[in-house]
Design a protein around this motif. Structure first.
Motif, PDB file in Angstrom:
ATOM      1  N   UNK A  70      -8.768   6.610  -1.666  1.00 54.43           N
ATOM      2  CA  UNK A  70      -8.912   6.002  -0.339  1.00 54.43           C
ATOM      3  C   UNK A  70      -7.652   5.186  -0.083  1.00 54.43           C
ATOM      4  N   UNK A  71      -7.023   5.422   1.068  1.00 58.83           N
ATOM      5  CA  UNK A  71      -5.724   4.820   1.368  1.00 58.83           C
ATOM      6  C   UNK A  71      -5.781   4.106   2.715  1.00 58.83           C
ATOM      7  N   UNK A 135      -9.954  -0.179  -0.438  1.00 54.20           N
ATOM      8  CA  UNK A 135      -9.264   1.072  -0.772  1.00 54.20           C
ATOM      9  C   UNK A 135      -8.626   1.024  -2.157  1.00 54.20           C
ATOM     10  N   UNK A 136      -8.186   2.193  -2.602  1.00 52.34           N
ATOM     11  CA  UNK A 136      -7.494   2.324  -3.889  1.00 52.34           C
ATOM     12  C   UNK A 136      -5.998   2.060  -3.749  1.00 52.34           C
ATOM     13  N   UNK A 137      -5.463   2.445  -2.593  1.00 50.29           N
ATOM     14  CA  UNK A 137      -4.024   2.349  -2.339  1.00 50.29           C
ATOM     15  C   UNK A 137      -3.809   1.812  -0.929  1.00 50.29           C
ATOM     16  N   UNK A 157      -7.265  -4.320  -1.299  1.00 55.32           N
ATOM     17  CA  UNK A 157      -7.536  -3.654  -2.579  1.00 55.32           C
ATOM     18  C   UNK A 157      -8.702  -4.302  -3.324  1.00 55.32           C
ATOM     19  N   UNK A 158      -9.098  -5.489  -2.902  1.00 53.34           N
ATOM     20  CA  UNK A 158     -10.222  -6.197  -3.518  1.00 53.34           C
ATOM     21  C   UNK A 158     -10.085  -6.308  -5.032  1.00 53.34           C
ATOM     22  N   UNK A 159      -8.865  -6.651  -5.447  1.00 55.36           N
ATOM     23  CA  UNK A 159      -8.641  -6.951  -6.862  1.00 55.36           C
ATOM     24  C   UNK A 159      -8.300  -5.790  -7.759  1.00 55.36           C
ATOM     25  N   UNK A 210       1.042  -3.273  -8.575  1.00 53.15           N
ATOM     26  CA  UNK A 210      -0.268  -2.978  -9.161  1.00 53.15           C
ATOM     27  C   UNK A 210      -1.099  -4.236  -9.292  1.00 53.15           C
ATOM     28  N   UNK A 211      -2.365  -4.114  -8.916  1.00 51.66           N
ATOM     29  CA  UNK A 211      -3.306  -5.227  -8.978  1.00 51.66           C
ATOM     30  C   UNK A 211      -4.478  -4.799  -9.845  1.00 51.66           C
ATOM     31  N   UNK A 212      -4.972  -5.685 -10.689  1.00 54.49           N
ATOM     32  CA  UNK A 212      -6.094  -5.349 -11.550  1.00 54.49           C
ATOM     33  C   UNK A 212      -5.700  -4.324 -12.589  1.00 54.49           C
TER      34      UNK A 212
END
Length: 214
Positions: A70-71, A135-137, A157-159, A210-212
Motif C-alpha cells: 500500500x503506497x 500504508x507500507x510506503x 506509516x504508523x511506525x 526506514x521506520x520501525x
C-alpha cells in the motif's frame, strides 16, 4: 512526430517498465501534454521531456517497492510519481494525496479515462489523513526539503514502513540537515539509492527513510 512521443531509446525503457500497459501510459502522457498543460499542472517547456524527465524517472522507483504494498503519494500534482506507479505496478494499492482541488479534479478524470482500479485520490494536506491512511510506503517528489517532508509523510506509516523521496544532487545535504527531525520521527536508517540503472541513461536518485522494522 509529436513533441511528447517516445524516442527509440525511451520506448525500450518504457516497454521494460510498463510492459503491456505501455499503450495506457501513452494515453496518460497525452493527458499530461494537453489538458495537463492547459490547466497548469505542468509548464509547456516540459512537453518534450515528459517521458525521460518525468514519467520514466518516476516509474522506475517501483523496483524499490515490495509486491502488493500500500503506497501513499504526498503532493501528487500531475500524478508524478503516484499515477505512474499505478500504471507500472497493478499489484500496488495507491493513494494520491493532493491539496489543490483543480489538480484532484484532473487526476480523477485521468484515472477514470484510463480505467485504473488500484488508485484513489484524497484532497487535502497529508496531515488531515494521518489517522485515515496507513500504508507500507510513502512517496513524494518535488514537495519540500527532507527536513520538512519527514513531518508530513512519516506519520502515514504508523511506525512501520519507508519513505521513498525522489531527490536530486542535494540528497546527501538534505539528509544531513534533516537528521534531527528524522530521529524524532523514528527513522532507523536513511540511505541514498538509485532506481532504473538498467533502463535509464540517468537513473533516479531516491532517499529511503526506514521506520520501525520494515
Amino acid at each position: 512526430m509529436e513533441e511528447h512521443a517516445l524516442t527509440i531509446a525511451e520506448r525500450g525503457a518504457a516497454l521494460e517498465v510498463f510492459g503491456e500497459r505501455l499503450a495506457l501510459t501513452e494515453r496518460y502522457v497525452e493527458h499530461l501534454a494537453t489538458s495537463g498543460i492547459e490547466r497548469g499542472l505542468l509548464g509547456p517547456r516540459e512537453v518534450p521531456r515528459l517521458w525521460g524527465r518525468h514519467v520514466l524517472n518516476c516509474a522506475v522507483v517501483t523496483e524499490l517497492i515490495p509486491q502488493g504494498a500500500a503506497v501513499a503519494d504526498v503532493g501528487s500534482g500531475a500524478g508524478l510519481p503516484g499515477l505512474t506507479f499505478a500504471l507500472a505496478r497493478p499489484d500496488l494499492d495507491i493513494t494520491l494525496i493532493e491539496p489543490l482541488e483543480r489538480r484532484c479534479t484532473w487526476l480523477g478524470e485521468v484515472i477514470v479515462d484510463l480505467g485504473l482500479e488500484n488508485i484513489r485520490v484524497l484532497r487535502g494536506r497529508s496531515e488531515l489523513f494521518f489517522d485515515e491512511v496507513d500504508v507500507d510506503v510513502v512517496t513524494a517528489r518535488a514537495v519540500s526539503a527532507l527536513s520538512k517532508l519527514a513531518d508530513i509523510t512519516l506519520p502515514l506509516l504508523h511506525g512501520r514502513g519507508e519513505l521513498l523521496a525522489l531527490k536530486g544532487r542535494s540528497a546527501a545535504e538534505e539528509i544531513e540537515k534533516a537528521r534531527k527531525v528524522l530521529r524524532k520521527r523514528g527513522a532507523l536508517a536513511t540511505d541514498i539509492l538509485t532506481a532504473g540503472e538498467n533502463v535509464l541513461e540517468e537513473p533516479t536518485t531516491v532517499v529511503r527513510v526506514r521506520v520501525g522494522s520494515a
